[in-house]
Design a protein around this motif. Sequence first.
Motif, short mmCIF file in Angstrom:
data_model
loop_
_atom_site.label_atom_id
_atom_site.label_comp_id
_atom_site.label_asym_id
_atom_site.label_seq_id
_atom_site.Cartn_x
_atom_site.Cartn_y
_atom_site.Cartn_z
N ARG A 84 45.66 38.23 35.13
CA ARG A 84 45.40 38.44 36.65
C ARG A 84 46.39 37.23 37.47
N ALA A 85 46.17 36.12 37.03
CA ALA A 85 47.23 35.33 37.92
C ALA A 85 48.47 35.01 37.58
N ALA A 86 49.18 35.97 36.39
CA ALA A 86 50.44 35.90 36.30
C ALA A 86 50.81 37.30 37.56
N LEU A 87 50.00 38.75 37.08
CA LEU A 87 50.62 39.10 38.17
C LEU A 87 50.27 38.95 39.64
N ALA A 88 49.21 38.73 40.27
CA ALA A 88 48.87 37.96 41.39
C ALA A 88 50.36 37.36 41.69
N ALA A 89 50.79 36.41 40.84
CA ALA A 89 52.21 35.23 41.34
C ALA A 89 53.45 36.28 41.29
N GLY A 90 53.40 37.36 41.41
CA GLY A 90 54.25 38.00 41.11
C GLY A 90 54.99 38.93 40.35
N GLY A 91 54.66 38.53 38.51
CA GLY A 91 55.10 39.25 37.15
C GLY A 91 54.40 40.78 37.44
N GLN A 92 55.42 41.02 36.47
CA GLN A 92 54.86 43.01 35.74
C GLN A 92 54.14 42.42 34.66
N ASP A 93 52.95 43.37 35.11
CA ASP A 93 52.16 43.65 33.36
C ASP A 93 53.25 44.35 32.55
#
Length: 128
Positions: A84-93
């Motif tokens: 969740r945090a990585a996606l919120a930081a702009g990461g791509q699933d």
Amino acid sequence: MLDHIGIRCADFTRSLAFFQQALAPLGIRVVMQVSAEQTGDHDHAGFGRTGKPDFWIGNAPGAHGGVHVAFSADSREAVDAFHRAALAAGGQDHGAPGIREYYHPSYYGAFVLDPDGNNIEAVCHRPG
């Protein structure tokens, strides 16, 4: 902190032979191989000393950067929170949190691509 690291190779068979020969004097050998049929993605081999694969090679096509880094997590909830945090930081699933039985029955991991396309993972090896 780190659970394992992996690199992409252009020719899996050639790289597998290279690392088997080059790492043998260090007591490092292939401890696991996973096929593209199992992962639905690509072939890879894990090298280690004690039965745990710490260094991986794989023939992933240009889907992500050349580096894969997996961070160890203390719980499945921490893996979920990482995702969740990585996606919120702009990461791509690149793989939602879940069990990857082809590694072992308790392997619970989540994958994201960082801003440079590197494959970043959090993994918990503990049973649910």
